[in-house]
Design an enzyme around this catalytic site. Structure first.
Site, PDB file in Angstrom:
ATOM      1  N   LYS A 251       0.853  -1.188   0.000  1.00  0.00           N
ATOM      2  CA  LYS A 251       0.000   0.000   0.000  1.00  0.00           C
ATOM      3  C   LYS A 251       0.889   1.238   0.000  1.00  0.00           C
ATOM      4  O   LYS A 251       1.737   1.406   0.867  1.00  0.00           O
ATOM      5  CB  LYS A 251      -0.900  -0.001   1.236  1.00  0.00           C
ATOM      6  CG  LYS A 251      -1.727   1.273   1.427  1.00  0.00           C
ATOM      7  CD  LYS A 251      -2.475   1.248   2.763  1.00  0.00           C
ATOM      8  CE  LYS A 251      -3.139   2.582   3.067  1.00  0.00           C
ATOM      9  NZ  LYS A 251      -3.781   2.599   4.405  1.00  0.00           N
ATOM     10  N   ASP A 256      -2.222  10.457   3.657  1.00  0.00           N
ATOM     11  CA  ASP A 256      -3.625  10.116   3.842  1.00  0.00           C
ATOM     12  C   ASP A 256      -4.302  11.112   4.768  1.00  0.00           C
ATOM     13  O   ASP A 256      -4.162  11.053   5.983  1.00  0.00           O
ATOM     14  CB  ASP A 256      -3.753   8.699   4.420  1.00  0.00           C
ATOM     15  CG  ASP A 256      -5.208   8.305   4.636  1.00  0.00           C
ATOM     16  OD1 ASP A 256      -6.082   8.926   3.992  1.00  0.00           O
ATOM     17  OD2 ASP A 256      -5.449   7.379   5.427  1.00  0.00           O
ATOM     18  N   LYS A 263      -9.677  13.167   8.542  1.00  0.00           N
ATOM     19  CA  LYS A 263      -9.142  12.741   9.828  1.00  0.00           C
ATOM     20  C   LYS A 263      -9.075  13.921  10.801  1.00  0.00           C
ATOM     21  O   LYS A 263      -9.012  15.073  10.377  1.00  0.00           O
ATOM     22  CB  LYS A 263      -7.723  12.173   9.649  1.00  0.00           C
ATOM     23  CG  LYS A 263      -7.626  10.862   8.908  1.00  0.00           C
ATOM     24  CD  LYS A 263      -6.171  10.445   8.776  1.00  0.00           C
ATOM     25  CE  LYS A 263      -6.050   9.121   8.034  1.00  0.00           C
ATOM     26  NZ  LYS A 263      -6.549   8.005   8.851  1.00  0.00           N
ATOM     27  N   ASP A 274       1.744   6.321   5.753  1.00  0.00           N
ATOM     28  CA  ASP A 274       0.747   5.401   5.208  1.00  0.00           C
ATOM     29  C   ASP A 274       1.255   4.668   3.968  1.00  0.00           C
ATOM     30  O   ASP A 274       0.523   3.864   3.391  1.00  0.00           O
ATOM     31  CB  ASP A 274      -0.547   6.156   4.896  1.00  0.00           C
ATOM     32  CG  ASP A 274      -1.771   5.265   4.991  1.00  0.00           C
ATOM     33  OD1 ASP A 274      -1.665   4.175   5.578  1.00  0.00           O
ATOM     34  OD2 ASP A 274      -2.839   5.651   4.479  1.00  0.00           O
ATOM     35  N   ARG A 337      -7.667  -0.209   1.281  1.00  0.00           N
ATOM     36  CA  ARG A 337      -8.226  -1.428   0.701  1.00  0.00           C
ATOM     37  C   ARG A 337      -8.680  -1.206  -0.739  1.00  0.00           C
ATOM     38  O   ARG A 337      -8.743  -2.154  -1.533  1.00  0.00           O
ATOM     39  CB  ARG A 337      -9.372  -1.936   1.574  1.00  0.00           C
ATOM     40  CG  ARG A 337     -10.540  -1.005   1.687  1.00  0.00           C
ATOM     41  CD  ARG A 337     -11.412  -1.281   2.913  1.00  0.00           C
ATOM     42  NE  ARG A 337     -10.742  -0.835   4.140  1.00  0.00           N
ATOM     43  CZ  ARG A 337     -11.245  -1.005   5.360  1.00  0.00           C
ATOM     44  NH1 ARG A 337     -12.396  -1.609   5.524  1.00  0.00           N
ATOM     45  NH2 ARG A 337     -10.587  -0.564   6.406  1.00  0.00           N
TER      46      ARG A 337
END
Length: 540
Positions: A251, A256, A263, A274, A337
Site C-alpha cells: 500500500k 492520507d 481525519k 501510510d 483497501r
C-alpha cells in the site's frame, strides 16, 4: 558508515585501535585469562558490574587496551533477544562525539542469530534522518567492527544481516520523508533506482495505463489530488525461468488526509507513514538485489495521495474495481483497501505461488496488537506458518488473526456488490475480508502493519518493518528449492548466487542519498529490534 566483521578473541580486540570498545559480556566472559576477561571477573566480584542485558560499566584509558573508551555491556544469556536489548541500551554511545571507529566485541562464544541481532540493533541506533534538515547533526562514527571468535556460521549470518540493514534503512528513509518529498512520482523513481541492482527490473504505470487496466477503485482514491498516481511493478528474477513467483503488494498512500471523511488534525502529520507497505517492498528488493537468492519475486506498489478537494471521491459513490466488482465507498478514509484490491487483481496475471500484501491498514489492528506484532491474515495454513516462522527468525513477529466467513457479512451494500467498511467491530478483520474478495483461490496473506511500521512520540520515525520478515520468508523459499510450496524460515546454508558485486550505491541512488551502512562480509538469520507502540491508532 561501514560495518565489518572480524574474527577476534577478546585479547585481540583489546589491541584493536579504536575510539570505543564495547565488550558484550555474559557470566562465561569472566572465565578467560586475557586482560578483558580478568577485568570482567574483577568487576563482577566487586559488585560493580552485572551481566544482565543492558547493564553497563564505562571505563577510560585502561592499561593494555588500545581503545580510549571501554564500555562493559551485559548481554544476559547471550541469546539474540538479550544481545539486541544490550546493544539497544548503549545506542547513545555510538553517537558520542569523537567516536569515529568503534569495536563491538563478543566476549563469549556467539552464534549467527545473536550476531545478526547486534548488527540490526546497532544499525537502528546509528540511523539518522537528514534529508530535510538544513544543518543535520551527523554522528562522527564512520566504522563499526563486530569482533567475535572464529565461527563458521558467523560470516553467512553477517551477510544476511547486512542486506536486511540496507533494506530496512531504505524503507525507513522513504517512510520518514515528508509527503512533499515522497510523492508517488518520487517513489516510482526510487523503484527505478533499484533496477540498477542485478536481476531487478522495473516498470512504471501512469494514470493512462491504470485507466486502461480498469483500476477504478485505485483511480477513485487518487482523483482528489493534483499529484498523479503511479502503479509500480518490480521484478526480481533469481529463480528458475518460468517458476511461479512470490508476489508482494504494498500500500503506497504517500499521504492520507482521510479524504472527504477527513481525519482529526492531531497527529495527521504521521499519515506520511501510510506508504509503509510500499516502503517495505522497496526495502525487500534492495535486500534481494544484494543477496541474489534463487527465487522469483514480483513487487507491486499502488501509490497515490488521499486528499479532499472538489474532485475527490465522496461517501456514497460507487466505483468499479479492476475485477469488475462494484464498491460503495461509505468512508473515504478506508482508502487503502481500495488501492490494494485493484493491485491484488492485477497480481493474478503472474500466477503467483503466494500473494502477500503489506499495508498500514487499520487502527483496529493497533488496538488489537499494539506495536509489537503485525497482524497476519491468511487463507493458507502453510503460508501463514511460513510467515510466522520468518517473523520469529527475524525478530519481526506477527500474529495470525481470524478470517471466518461471518466477519464479511457487514460488507453488504444495497447499492453495490459490497461496501468498503463494515463498522467498528473487528475492523482489522473486516478489512481483510474485503481484500479476500479480490484474491480468488490464490494462496494469500495480508499483513496489517499499522501498529509496527512506525513509532510516535519522542522516538517518532519509521521502523523499517516488516522488511526482515519478508526477506527471511523469501530466503526460506529459496532453501526449499520450489517456489510453489511455502517454507518455514529455517537456517539457510548460503546466499544462492554470487554476492561479491552487491553495491550499496543502488540504495543511495534509490534513496537520493546514502541511508545505510556499506555492505561488508556475508549473511544471517537476523533480528529486528522490538518496537514501542504508537500513541494513537493508524488510519483505516
Amino acid at each position: 558508515m561501514n560495518f565489518e566483521l572480524k574474527s577476534l578473541t577478546t585479547a585481540a580486540a583489546a589491541r584493536e585501535k579504536c575510539d570505543l570498545l564495547l565488550v558484550l559480556t555474559t557470566a562465561a566472559s569472566a572465565q578467560g585469562s586475557d586482560a578483558l576477561s580478568a577485568l570482567v571477573a574483577h568487576a563482577l566480584k566487586a559488585g560493580d558490574f552485572e551481566t544482565g542485558a543492558g547493564k553497563q560499566l564505562p571505563m577510560y584509558n585502561l592499561p593494555a587496551v588500545a581503545a580510549r573508551r571501554v564500555l562493559l555491556v551485559g548481554a544476559g544469556s547471550g541469546s539474540a533477544r538479550d544481545v539486541r536489548q544490550a546493544v539497544a541500551a548503549v545506542a547513545s554511545a555510538f553517537k558520542a562525539p569523537g567516536v569515529a571507529k568503534a569495536v563491538l566485541c563478543f566476549a563469549f562464544e556467539t552464534q549467527g542469530p545473536a550476531l545478526a541481532a547486534a548488527v540490526l540493533a546497532a544499525s537502528d541506533a546509528c540511523y539518522t534522518y537528514t534529508l530535510t534538515k538544513s544543518k543535520p547533526q551527523l554522528p562522527t562514527l564512520q566504522k563499526l567492527v563486530f569482533a567475535a571468535p572464529a565461527h563458521a556460521s558467523l560470516a553467512p549470518a553477517f551477510k544476511i544481516a547486512q542486506a536486511q540493514v540496507h533494506g530496512m534503512d531504505l524503507a525507513r528513509e522513504w517512510a520518514n520523508r515528508p509527503a512533499n518529498h515522497a510523492t508517488p512520482s518520487m517513489l516510482a523513481e526510487a523503484a527505478r533506482g533499484l533496477a540498477k541492482l542485478p536481476g531487478i527490473s522495473c516498470k512504471i504505470h501512469g494514470p493512462a495505463e491504470v485507466a486502461k487496466l480498469g483500476m477504478g477503485a485505485f483511480m477513485a482514491v487518487a482523483q482528489g489530488s493534483a499529484q498523479p498516481l503511479r502503479f509500480i511493478e518490480l521484478h526480481y528474477n533469481g529463480g528458475a525461468k518460468g517458476a511461479a513467483p512470490q508476489v508482494v503488494v504494498g500500500k503506497g498512500i504517500t499521504f492520507d488526509s482521510g479524504g472527504i471523511s477527513l481525519k482529526p488534525a492531531a497527529d495527521m502529520d504521521e499519515m506520511k507513514y501510510d506508504m509503509g507497505g510500499a516502503a517495505s517492498v522497496l526495502g525487500l528488493f534492495q535486500a534481494l538485489g544484494e543477496l541474489q537468492p534463487a527465487v522469483n519475486v514480483v513487487g507491486l506498489i499502488a501509490a497515490c495521495e488521499n486528499l479532499p478537494s472538489s474532485t475527490a471521491v465522496k461517501p456514497g459513490d460507487v466505483v468499479t474495481s479492476m475485477s469488475g466488482q462494484t464498491v460503495e465507498i461509505l468512508n473515504t478514509d478506508a482508502e487503502g483497501r481500495l488501492v490494494l484490491c485493484d493491485a491484488l487483481t492485477y497480481a493474478a496475471r503472474f500466477k503467483p505461488a503466494a500473494l502477500i500484501d503489506i499495508a498500514t491498514l487499520t487502527g483496529a489492528c493497533v488496538i488489537a496488537l499494539g506495536g509489537l506484532r503485525s497482524g497476519l491474515f491468511a487463507t493458507d495454513d502453510a503460508l501463514a506458518t511460513a510467515l510466522q516462522s520468518a517473523g520469529d527468525t527475524a525478530q519481526d513477529p506477527c500474529w495470525r488473526m481470524p478470517l471466518d466467513e461471518e466477519y464479511g457479512e457487514g460488507l453488504k451494500s444495497n447499492f453495490a456488490d459490497m461496501g468498503n467498511v463494515a463498522g467498528r467491530a473487528a475492523g482489522s478483520v473486516t478489512a481483510a475480508k474485503f481484500l479476500q474478495r479480490f484474491v480468488g483461490d490464490t494462496s494469500w496473506a495480508h499483513l496489517d502493519i499499522a501498529g509496527t511500521a512506525w513509532k510516535s512520540g519522542a522516538a517518532k520515525g519509521s521502523t523499517g518493518r516488516p522488511v526482515g520478515l519478508l526477506l527471511h520468508y523469501m530466503l526460506a523459499q529459496e532453501s526449499r528449492g520450489a517456489a510453489g510450496k511455502p517454507a518455514t524460515a529455517k537456517a539457510r546454508p548460503a546466499a544462492g548466487k554470487t554476492a561479491a558485486k552487491r553495491a550499496s550505491t543502488a540504495a543511495r541512488t534509490a534513496a537520493g542519498k546514502s541511508p545505510a551502512a556499506t555492505p561488508v562480509v556475508t549473511e544471517a538469520k537476523a533480528a529486528a529490534p522490538a518496537r514501542t507502540r504508537r500513541s494513537k491508532p493508524a488510519q483505516a
